[in-house]
Write an enzyme that holds these catalytic residues in place. Structure first.
Site, PDB file in Angstrom:
ATOM      1  N   GLY A  15       0.827  -1.211   0.000  1.00 49.36           N
ATOM      2  CA  GLY A  15       0.000   0.000   0.000  1.00 49.36           C
ATOM      3  C   GLY A  15       0.852   1.249   0.000  1.00 49.36           C
ATOM      4  N   ARG A  34      -4.726   1.379   9.692  1.00 46.54           N
ATOM      5  CA  ARG A  34      -5.418   1.027  10.953  1.00 46.54           C
ATOM      6  C   ARG A  34      -4.579   1.453  12.160  1.00 46.54           C
ATOM      7  NH1 ARG A  34      -5.340  -3.628  13.841  1.00 46.54           N
ATOM      8  NH2 ARG A  34      -3.851  -4.450  12.340  1.00 46.54           N
ATOM      9  N   THR A  35      -3.273   1.172  12.077  1.00 51.19           N
ATOM     10  CA  THR A  35      -2.409   1.613  13.170  1.00 51.19           C
ATOM     11  C   THR A  35      -1.601   2.832  12.695  1.00 51.19           C
ATOM     12  OG1 THR A  35      -0.762   0.041  12.399  1.00 51.19           O
ATOM     13  CG2 THR A  35      -2.123  -0.670  14.234  1.00 51.19           C
ATOM     14  N   ASN A 102      -5.643  -9.481  -3.183  1.00 51.99           N
ATOM     15  CA  ASN A 102      -5.953 -10.758  -3.837  1.00 51.99           C
ATOM     16  C   ASN A 102      -7.291 -11.262  -3.309  1.00 51.99           C
ATOM     17  OD1 ASN A 102      -3.826 -11.150  -5.595  1.00 51.99           O
ATOM     18  ND2 ASN A 102      -2.505 -11.997  -4.002  1.00 51.99           N
ATOM     19  N   SER A 128      -0.466  -7.024  -9.723  1.00 51.12           N
ATOM     20  CA  SER A 128       0.687  -7.908  -9.580  1.00 51.12           C
ATOM     21  C   SER A 128       2.001  -7.173  -9.777  1.00 51.12           C
ATOM     22  CB  SER A 128       0.619  -9.047 -10.597  1.00 51.12           C
ATOM     23  OG  SER A 128       1.806  -9.805 -10.530  1.00 51.12           O
ATOM     24  N   GLY A 130       4.510  -7.456  -6.934  1.00 48.99           N
ATOM     25  CA  GLY A 130       5.214  -7.410  -5.657  1.00 48.99           C
ATOM     26  C   GLY A 130       5.527  -5.981  -5.246  1.00 48.99           C
ATOM     27  N   LYS A 182      -6.664 -12.226 -11.878  1.00 49.88           N
ATOM     28  CA  LYS A 182      -5.500 -12.209 -10.973  1.00 49.88           C
ATOM     29  C   LYS A 182      -5.268 -13.603 -10.367  1.00 49.88           C
ATOM     30  CE  LYS A 182      -1.938 -10.817  -8.776  1.00 49.88           C
ATOM     31  NZ  LYS A 182      -1.794 -11.141  -7.419  1.00 49.88           N
ATOM     32  N   HIS A 185      -3.568 -15.570 -12.928  1.00 51.26           N
ATOM     33  CA  HIS A 185      -2.167 -15.133 -12.927  1.00 51.26           C
ATOM     34  C   HIS A 185      -1.387 -15.855 -11.828  1.00 51.26           C
ATOM     35  CE1 HIS A 185       1.030 -12.751 -11.078  1.00 51.26           C
ATOM     36  NE2 HIS A 185       1.326 -12.299 -12.286  1.00 51.26           N
ATOM     37  N   ASN A 186      -1.978 -15.901 -10.648  1.00 47.97           N
ATOM     38  CA  ASN A 186      -1.269 -16.507  -9.518  1.00 47.97           C
ATOM     39  C   ASN A 186      -1.097 -18.007  -9.694  1.00 47.97           C
ATOM     40  OD1 ASN A 186      -1.386 -13.933  -8.491  1.00 47.97           O
ATOM     41  ND2 ASN A 186      -1.760 -14.611  -6.417  1.00 47.97           N
ATOM     42  N   GLU A 189       1.614 -18.506 -11.948  1.00 45.29           N
ATOM     43  CA  GLU A 189       2.838 -18.187 -11.179  1.00 45.29           C
ATOM     44  C   GLU A 189       3.314 -19.434 -10.408  1.00 45.29           C
ATOM     45  OE1 GLU A 189       2.547 -14.535  -8.690  1.00 45.29           O
ATOM     46  OE2 GLU A 189       3.122 -15.818  -7.006  1.00 45.29           O
ATOM     47  N   TYR A 190       2.377 -20.156  -9.787  1.00 49.60           N
ATOM     48  CA  TYR A 190       2.739 -21.364  -9.035  1.00 49.60           C
ATOM     49  C   TYR A 190       3.430 -22.383  -9.954  1.00 49.60           C
ATOM     50  CZ  TYR A 190      -0.062 -20.496  -4.742  1.00 49.60           C
ATOM     51  OH  TYR A 190      -0.566 -20.008  -3.564  1.00 49.60           O
ATOM     52  N   LYS A 259      -0.589 -18.595   0.004  1.00 55.68           N
ATOM     53  CA  LYS A 259      -1.686 -17.834   0.615  1.00 55.68           C
ATOM     54  C   LYS A 259      -3.033 -18.244   0.035  1.00 55.68           C
ATOM     55  CE  LYS A 259       1.116 -13.867   1.824  1.00 55.68           C
ATOM     56  NZ  LYS A 259       2.067 -13.854   0.691  1.00 55.68           N
TER      57      LYS A 259
HETATM   58  C1  6PG Z   1       1.844 -10.881  -7.359  1.00 55.79           C
HETATM   59  C2  6PG Z   1       1.849 -12.125  -6.492  1.00 55.79           C
HETATM   60  C3  6PG Z   1       1.264 -11.925  -5.159  1.00 55.79           C
HETATM   61  C4  6PG Z   1       1.207 -13.181  -4.289  1.00 55.79           C
HETATM   62  C5  6PG Z   1       2.509 -13.708  -3.887  1.00 55.79           C
HETATM   63  C6  6PG Z   1       2.485 -14.831  -2.866  1.00 55.79           C
HETATM   64  O1  6PG Z   1       1.249 -10.983  -8.404  1.00 55.79           O
HETATM   65  O2  6PG Z   1       2.425  -9.864  -6.978  1.00 55.79           O
HETATM   66  O3  6PG Z   1       1.077 -13.110  -7.134  1.00 55.79           O
HETATM   67  O4  6PG Z   1      -0.038 -11.433  -5.336  1.00 55.79           O
HETATM   68  O5  6PG Z   1       0.512 -12.873  -3.147  1.00 55.79           O
HETATM   69  O6  6PG Z   1       3.182 -14.154  -5.005  1.00 55.79           O
HETATM   70  O7  6PG Z   1       1.618 -15.844  -3.192  1.00 55.79           O
HETATM   71  P1  6PG Z   1       1.667 -17.222  -2.385  1.00 55.79           P
HETATM   72  O8  6PG Z   1       1.905 -16.874  -0.944  1.00 55.79           O
HETATM   73  O9  6PG Z   1       0.361 -17.894  -2.566  1.00 55.79           O
HETATM   74  O10 6PG Z   1       2.817 -17.980  -2.947  1.00 55.79           O
END
Ligand code: 6PG
Length: 468
Positions: A15, A34-35, A102, A128, A130, A182, A185-186, A189-190, A259
């Protein structure tokens, strides 16, 4: 009172970087967390920026020009829902909330409907890239109301990554679709990460290469068709040393976390009847990786064959590994896009696949050269059922499939776990098979349960009294 043009909620790293990115493009920004500690840190560490801190949501909302554009970048799930539910107490009709987390796409649909019914706008925007992406330019996948999207578009265009001067943002479709894309996409990514990890293991365990040599191989591959963000970072990871001058990769535990976005994609695949076996195996690998205690025990009990299998021409075999990686990557993207086409139909999203592939070309984690080829394929024919059937991809796949077979046989003989390489050849051989072994399944179903079957030599539905 002087008001800001944009609001950002959530001052954790993503953020904060998003707020700094927006500010750097000439907008004045109100921030809230929040904090207060995190809010204060942002202000302290970024002096002379057009960023104003607020410590209550009420004052934060009041400080933004109407119609308000409020980006939310807090933990997905409960935290995001709570923030939005609290926020709607203070915002006005036509204000736009942009949920950048996400978020599970079904929650995105629910939130969109809820806010719309109250006269507010909600954009579910997958983001996406990071930490670095959020700051310097992420890939953005926004879904929701088109009118609201158009109001945000100038900001999106400025803050997004760009590929040959084209911003990596496109309207995805109606509610939920942005977060769905998204999620895809993830998932991809895996499988990308798992395939690269299996490749690293074959090079290390199969060819006995060291980290430096493997890094060099990835560096070379990154100059060609395999060029991607994940290959780039892998080559860097492999040569990073810790304080004790040890290769860091050799001391990192193999328990891989997640996650849940990959799992969501698999659940969706099951619902849509999409045989998403590469991404599923990648999720399973993370689960197996977490069974550390059991694996340690099993490693002392369960044996591998003594089969020694030496490669005579290493250079040639490394080329085969490279082709195997590209082959499998293509299969995984083919499955991901195939799932998208099914989801689009089911949800009436009318997705534009070339525009989606375009977004992925830069800024995001799966950024790869391959995405330009996928873009081209969908521009040529937006109704592709599976990219493997295009001339461009079928040529590559046909040329590379034997390499993958050799690499798999080699790895299996040595007992190197390569579940996703295996999944890719299994899918390929099943997909290209005109008559599968599943005729026997139909016969068995009919035998024990009178489930009936179809015949290939005549029309109709049949049942046989098998014991007569
Ligand atoms: C992105 C990533 C991101 C994701 C992390 C961790 O596009 O910037 O996909 O959104 O949260 O890569 O994902 P995992 O903890 O599930 O591996």
């Amino acid at each position: 009172m002087f008001k800001q043009q944009v609001g950002v909620i959530g001052m954790a790293i993503m953020g904060k970087n998003l707020a700094l990115n927006i500010e750097s493009k000439g907008y004045t920004v109100s921030i809230f967390n929040r904090t207060p500690k995190s809010t204060n840190e942002v202000i302290l560490n970024n002096p002379n920026k057009n960023i104003k801190p607020y410590y209550t949501l009420k004052n934060f909302v009041k400080s933004i020009i109407k119609p308000r554009r409020i980006f939310i970048m807090v933990k997905s799930g409960k935290a995001t829902i709570e923030v939005i539910n609290y926020l709607i107490k203070f915002i006005s009709k036509k204000d736009i909330i942009i949920d950048c987390g996400n978020t599970y796409y079904k929650n995105s649909i629910k939130m969109n409907n809820k806010l719309n019914s109250m006269g507010f706008y909600y954009i579910g925007a997958g983001i996406s890239g990071g930490e670095e992406g959020a700051l310097k330019g992420p890939a953005i996948m926004p879904g929701g109301n088109l009118t609201a999207y158009k109001l945000i578009l100038p900001i999106f265009k400025k803050i997004a990554a760009s590929y040959k001067n084209e911003p990596c943002v496109n309207y995805i479709g109606k509610n939920g679709s942005g977060h769905y894309v998204k999620m895809i996409h993830n998932g991809i990514e895996y499988s990308d990460m798992q395939l690269i990890s299996e490749t690293y293991f074959i090079l290390k365990k199969g060819l006995n290469l060291n980290n430096k040599q493997i890094s060099k191989i990835f560096e070379n591959w990154n100059k060609g068709e395999l060029n991607s963000y994940l290959i780039e970072i892998t080559k860097n990871i492999l040569i990073k040393k810790d304080k004790n001058k040890k290769y860091l990769i050799d001391v990192i535990s193999d328990e891989a976390n997640n996650k849940g976005t990959g799992k969501w994609m698999c659940e969706e695949a099951l619902n849509l009847k999409e045989p998403l076996n590469l991404i599923m195996q990648s999720v399973f690998m993370r689960y197996i990786s977490n069974m550390k205690k059991q694996r340690l025990k099993a490693s002392k009990i369960l044996k591998c064959s003594e089969n020694k299998y030496k490669i005579k021409n290493k250079i040639n075999f490394i080329k085969k590994i490279k082709q195997s990686l590209y082959f499998s990557k293509i299969i995984s993207y083919a499955q991901g896009f195939s799932q998208l086409t099914k989801a689009s139909k089911k949800n009436k999203w009318n997705l534009n696949y070339s525009n989606i592939a375009k977004i992925f070309r830069s800024g995001c984690i799966i950024k790869a050269k391959l995405l330009q080829n996928i873009t081209n394929s969908y521009i040529k024919n937006p109704n592709i059922k599976n990219i493997l059937l295009t001339k461009y991809f079928s040529n590559i796949i046909n040329n590379y499939q034997n390499s993958l077979r050799d690499v798999i046989i080699f790895s299996i003989r040595l007992g190197i776990p390569i579940p996703v390489f295996n999944a890719s050849i299994s899918y390929y051989d099943s997909y290209r098979c005109a008559n599968l072994s599943t005729n026997l399944i139909q016969a068995q179903r009919d035998y024990f349960g009178a489930h009936t079957y179809k015949r290939i030599d005549k029309n109709g539905i049949y049942h046989t009294k098998w014991l007569k």
